[in-house]
Design an enzyme around this catalytic site. Structure first.
Site, short mmCIF file in Angstrom:
data_model
loop_
_atom_site.label_atom_id
_atom_site.label_comp_id
_atom_site.label_asym_id
_atom_site.label_seq_id
_atom_site.Cartn_x
_atom_site.Cartn_y
_atom_site.Cartn_z
N GLN A 73 3.09 9.83 1.74
CA GLN A 73 4.39 9.23 1.48
C GLN A 73 5.07 9.75 0.23
OE1 GLN A 73 2.67 5.06 2.26
NE2 GLN A 73 4.81 4.86 2.83
N GLY A 116 0.83 -1.19 0.00
CA GLY A 116 0.00 0.00 0.00
C GLY A 116 0.87 1.24 0.00
N CYS A 129 7.30 -0.46 6.15
CA CYS A 129 6.75 0.75 5.53
C CYS A 129 7.74 1.28 4.50
CB CYS A 129 6.50 1.81 6.61
SG CYS A 129 5.83 3.35 5.99
N LEU A 130 7.23 1.67 3.35
CA LEU A 130 8.11 2.20 2.31
C LEU A 130 8.83 3.47 2.77
CD1 LEU A 130 5.79 1.73 -0.81
CD2 LEU A 130 7.68 0.25 -0.06
N HIS A 144 -1.41 6.65 7.94
CA HIS A 144 -0.55 7.63 7.25
C HIS A 144 -1.30 8.94 7.02
CE1 HIS A 144 3.26 5.77 6.31
NE2 HIS A 144 2.70 4.71 5.75
N HIS A 166 -2.91 0.56 8.32
CA HIS A 166 -1.59 1.17 8.15
C HIS A 166 -1.68 2.39 7.23
CE1 HIS A 166 2.96 0.70 7.53
NE2 HIS A 166 2.61 1.58 6.61
N GLU A 167 -2.38 2.23 6.10
CA GLU A 167 -2.47 3.33 5.13
C GLU A 167 -3.34 4.47 5.66
OE1 GLU A 167 -0.29 3.23 2.96
OE2 GLU A 167 0.15 1.10 3.17
ZN ZN Z 1 3.66 2.94 5.46
#
Ligand code: ZN
Length: 192
Positions: free
Chosen positions: A54, A49, A102-103, A148, A144-145
């Site tokens: 991000q 995701g 996480c990216l 963010h 999680h998303e």
């Molecule tokens: Zn993340």
């Protein structure tokens, strides 16, 4: 389409609360292009995701999509889902320990508590209302998303810091635990 730069922990945009997207703007070429770019960026980075924060954007948009990963073949897949202005409701008091990365936090993983049964509401990229439940470990992706978009990172939620590990140590030592946890959560909730 273009691949956007992913910002990393420490960048202030990751701590900002993203803003609702006016429904009248969803169909604009700029927003549609942005969504295409988010999808492309997520796939290029091999994430499950990605949220607008991000890529240094503060609109309430995220993309979830869990593709088959040969490294973790036991991980359930989830089809491409674009969420605009999402609202998540927990449908149970229960929580499970989800190994997350996480990216925007390269190379780190840890276990965080997630609700295994959630309701997801919002709008899709065509401006249509969405309202569906997500059960099992994929519910963790949506939480999680959505976090963010509220400036929350998974590292904020870690209850046991000793679960923090690098991707290398994860693959070396914790994949078995990861698989066992997924099997248990899926058996318990995904068909529920
Ligand atoms: Zn993340």
């Amino acid at each position: 389409m273009s691949i956007l730069d992913i910002i990393e922990i420490g960048h202030p945009t990751l701590r900002r609360t993203a803003l609702e997207v006016p429904l009248s703007e969803i169909s604009t070429p700029e927003v549609q292009q942005f969504i295409d770019d988010l999808i492309e960026t997520k796939r290029h980075a091999n994430g499950a995701g990605i949220a607008a924060n991000q890529v240094d954007d503060t609109r309430r948009i995220f993309v979830a999509e869990a593709l088959h990963n040969p490294r973790y073949p036991f991980r359930p897949e989830y089809p491409l889902t674009v969420m605009i202005n999402p609202v998540i409701t927990y449908l149970t008091e229960e929580r499970f320990g989800n190994f997350e990365g996480c990216l925007s936090i390269p190379n780190l993983r840890a276990i965080v508590p997630r609700c295994p049964v959630i309701r997801v509401q919002g709008v899709d990229r065509n401006g249509n209302a969405l309202d569906f439940d997500v059960k099992g470990v994929c519910a963790g992706i949506f939480q999680h998303e959505a976090d963010h978009l509220n400036g929350i990172l998974f590292t904020d939620l870690i209850e046991d810091p000793t679960t923090l590990c690098t991707a290398g140590e994860f693959d070396r030592r914790y994949v078995g635990q990861f698989e066992a946890g997924i099997v248990e959560v899926e058996a318990r909730y995904s068909g529920a």
